[in-house]
Design a protein around this motif. Structure first.
Motif, PDB file in Angstrom:
ATOM      1  N   SER A  98       0.821  -1.220   0.000  1.00  0.00           N
ATOM      2  CA  SER A  98       0.000   0.000   0.000  1.00  0.00           C
ATOM      3  C   SER A  98       0.849   1.262   0.000  1.00  0.00           C
ATOM      4  O   SER A  98       1.907   1.330   0.616  1.00  0.00           O
ATOM      5  CB  SER A  98      -0.913   0.007   1.227  1.00  0.00           C
ATOM      6  OG  SER A  98      -0.147  -0.067   2.418  1.00  0.00           O
ATOM      7  N   GLN A  99       0.355   2.271  -0.726  1.00  0.00           N
ATOM      8  CA  GLN A  99       0.980   3.593  -0.778  1.00  0.00           C
ATOM      9  C   GLN A  99       0.055   4.558  -0.032  1.00  0.00           C
ATOM     10  O   GLN A  99      -0.999   4.929  -0.530  1.00  0.00           O
ATOM     11  CB  GLN A  99       1.174   4.031  -2.231  1.00  0.00           C
ATOM     12  CG  GLN A  99       1.959   3.041  -3.079  1.00  0.00           C
ATOM     13  CD  GLN A  99       3.392   2.905  -2.628  1.00  0.00           C
ATOM     14  OE1 GLN A  99       4.164   3.872  -2.645  1.00  0.00           O
ATOM     15  NE2 GLN A  99       3.777   1.716  -2.198  1.00  0.00           N
ATOM     16  N   ILE A 100       0.457   4.947   1.173  1.00  0.00           N
ATOM     17  CA  ILE A 100      -0.410   5.732   2.042  1.00  0.00           C
ATOM     18  C   ILE A 100      -0.001   7.198   2.054  1.00  0.00           C
ATOM     19  O   ILE A 100       1.175   7.528   2.231  1.00  0.00           O
ATOM     20  CB  ILE A 100      -0.396   5.159   3.467  1.00  0.00           C
ATOM     21  CG1 ILE A 100      -1.047   3.771   3.469  1.00  0.00           C
ATOM     22  CG2 ILE A 100      -1.120   6.087   4.440  1.00  0.00           C
ATOM     23  CD1 ILE A 100      -1.012   3.056   4.793  1.00  0.00           C
ATOM     24  N   ALA A 107       0.169  20.241  10.605  1.00  0.00           N
ATOM     25  CA  ALA A 107       1.499  19.756  10.243  1.00  0.00           C
ATOM     26  C   ALA A 107       2.188  19.054  11.397  1.00  0.00           C
ATOM     27  O   ALA A 107       3.027  18.173  11.196  1.00  0.00           O
ATOM     28  CB  ALA A 107       2.355  20.920   9.751  1.00  0.00           C
ATOM     29  N   ASP A 108       1.844  19.424  12.623  1.00  0.00           N
ATOM     30  CA  ASP A 108       2.547  18.869  13.779  1.00  0.00           C
ATOM     31  C   ASP A 108       2.179  17.410  14.066  1.00  0.00           C
ATOM     32  O   ASP A 108       2.782  16.775  14.933  1.00  0.00           O
ATOM     33  CB  ASP A 108       2.285  19.722  15.029  1.00  0.00           C
ATOM     34  CG  ASP A 108       0.790  19.867  15.336  1.00  0.00           C
ATOM     35  OD1 ASP A 108      -0.016  19.460  14.483  1.00  0.00           O
ATOM     36  OD2 ASP A 108       0.466  20.402  16.403  1.00  0.00           O
ATOM     37  N   TYR A 123       2.838  13.462   3.367  1.00  0.00           N
ATOM     38  CA  TYR A 123       2.002  14.057   4.401  1.00  0.00           C
ATOM     39  C   TYR A 123       1.582  15.420   3.871  1.00  0.00           C
ATOM     40  O   TYR A 123       2.342  16.385   3.922  1.00  0.00           O
ATOM     41  CB  TYR A 123       2.823  14.201   5.684  1.00  0.00           C
ATOM     42  CG  TYR A 123       1.999  14.330   6.938  1.00  0.00           C
ATOM     43  CD1 TYR A 123       1.663  13.216   7.693  1.00  0.00           C
ATOM     44  CD2 TYR A 123       1.550  15.571   7.366  1.00  0.00           C
ATOM     45  CE1 TYR A 123       0.914  13.329   8.853  1.00  0.00           C
ATOM     46  CE2 TYR A 123       0.800  15.694   8.519  1.00  0.00           C
ATOM     47  CZ  TYR A 123       0.489  14.567   9.265  1.00  0.00           C
ATOM     48  OH  TYR A 123      -0.262  14.691  10.405  1.00  0.00           O
ATOM     49  N   ILE A 124       0.387  15.479   3.287  1.00  0.00           N
ATOM     50  CA  ILE A 124      -0.061  16.688   2.599  1.00  0.00           C
ATOM     51  C   ILE A 124      -0.913  17.542   3.545  1.00  0.00           C
ATOM     52  O   ILE A 124      -1.877  17.055   4.136  1.00  0.00           O
ATOM     53  CB  ILE A 124      -0.867  16.344   1.334  1.00  0.00           C
ATOM     54  CG1 ILE A 124      -0.013  15.497   0.377  1.00  0.00           C
ATOM     55  CG2 ILE A 124      -1.340  17.610   0.638  1.00  0.00           C
ATOM     56  CD1 ILE A 124      -0.747  15.065  -0.874  1.00  0.00           C
ATOM     57  N   THR A 140       2.645  13.544  -5.550  1.00  0.00           N
ATOM     58  CA  THR A 140       2.636  12.391  -4.658  1.00  0.00           C
ATOM     59  C   THR A 140       2.194  11.129  -5.396  1.00  0.00           C
ATOM     60  O   THR A 140       2.746  10.039  -5.182  1.00  0.00           O
ATOM     61  CB  THR A 140       1.711  12.648  -3.455  1.00  0.00           C
ATOM     62  OG1 THR A 140       2.185  13.798  -2.750  1.00  0.00           O
ATOM     63  CG2 THR A 140       1.691  11.460  -2.512  1.00  0.00           C
ATOM     64  N   ILE A 141       1.205  11.262  -6.262  1.00  0.00           N
ATOM     65  CA  ILE A 141       0.751  10.130  -7.073  1.00  0.00           C
ATOM     66  C   ILE A 141       1.895   9.618  -7.948  1.00  0.00           C
ATOM     67  O   ILE A 141       2.096   8.402  -8.108  1.00  0.00           O
ATOM     68  CB  ILE A 141      -0.451  10.540  -7.953  1.00  0.00           C
ATOM     69  CG1 ILE A 141      -1.731  10.547  -7.131  1.00  0.00           C
ATOM     70  CG2 ILE A 141      -0.615   9.604  -9.137  1.00  0.00           C
ATOM     71  CD1 ILE A 141      -2.230   9.174  -6.735  1.00  0.00           C
TER      72      ILE A 141
END
Length: 273
Positions: A98-100, A107-108, A123-124, A140-141
């Motif tokens: 899996s690509q998570i 952000a924290d 982490y967007i 990211t894709i």
């Protein structure tokens, strides 16, 4: 002449409690299909859920192998229970490749993903600038597809087998052939670096390993480690000196292997009929 591109379809799952966010990511994926369909056509099979329970139901109904997952960290506004991190753990247990991708307003929280060893690829941060967010999703894709292609290559060139609860990986180049034994479901694994035994059937390993070739009901071979094929006597000789008979139904297959791999002809007895 227009030639149709060969392509791949990738399962994508989005879990976010905000339907508008799901729609934004979905539309961005449609754009990404066009942008990334260069050499090969890229398609995404997109599904979504707005809560943790529905997401688990999706996992139950869909056994993906190499899916891409966009997960909102704060599902239902709860950061301590049934959140995106918990969902990622459930996904990792089911879909090893899996690509998570975590999507969040904070952000924290990124350190938690690292601390729980969830192995996310990105982490967007949700942004008021839609164009910035969409560009990050496409980037990211692209990373996810690159990693999946690498994983596919490794999977194809690695022979994986299980003994008891232990999983073993062997470089496919070392595999010469696999054959049945007198004991039901016990197989001999003949390698360039020794011998081993497996549990299973020839048909099972044939289905799981497209680089291997079944030459009879009792033998599965690595064509890269064949030295010669004797068409008259239906005999395959291997790099370690072993020889195995192939079935009459595989004569055509053997001739195709000879053409593809250009095996040595010094010991061949070619039947011209």
């Amino acid at each position: 002449m227009n030639r149709k591109k060969l392509g791949m379809k990738y399962p994508v799952f989005i879990c976010d409690d905000d339907p508008e966010q799901i729609e934004l990511i979905s539309k961005t994926l449609w754009t990404a299909e066009y942008i990334l369909s260069d050499v090969e056509k890229v398609e995404f099979d997109v599904n979504s859920a707005t809560n943790y329970g529905d997401a688990l139901e999706y996992l139950k109904q869909n056994k993906n192998d190499g899916g891409i997952y966009f997960l909102d960290v704060e599902l239902g506004k709860k950061a301590d229970k049934d959140n995106g991190f918990d969902l990622a753990e459930a996904i990792k247990k089911q879909d090893k490749r899996s690509q998570i991708v975590f999507v969040t307003s904070h952000a924290d929280l990124a350190f938690i993903a690292f601390e729980r060893r969830l192995g996310s690829i990105d982490y967007i941060i949700k942004s008021s600038d839609v164009d910035v967010f969409k560009r990050r999703v496409v980037e990211t894709i692209e990373v996810a597809l690159h990693q999946l292609k690498n994983m596919n290559y490794i999977k194809k060139t690695t022979f994986t087998f299980k003994i008891g609860r232990q999983i073993f990986n062997e470089d496919m180049n070392n595999v010469i052939f696999i054959e049945t034994t007198d004991v039901l479901h016990k197989l001999d694994l003949v390698k360039t670096n020794g011998l081993g035994q497996l549990i299973g059937t020839i048909n099972q390993y044939d289905e799981e390993n497209p680089l291997l070739v079944k030459i009879s009901q009792s033998c599965l071979v690595n064509p890269e480690n064949i030295e010669s094929i004797d068409l008259k006597n239906r005999m395959v000789s291997f790099v370690n000196g072993d020889r195995k008979v192939y079935s009459r139904s595989n004569v055509k297959k053997m001739k195709q292997l000879m053409q593809k791999y250009n095996y040595t002809v010094r010991s061949l007895k070619v039947d011209e009929d």
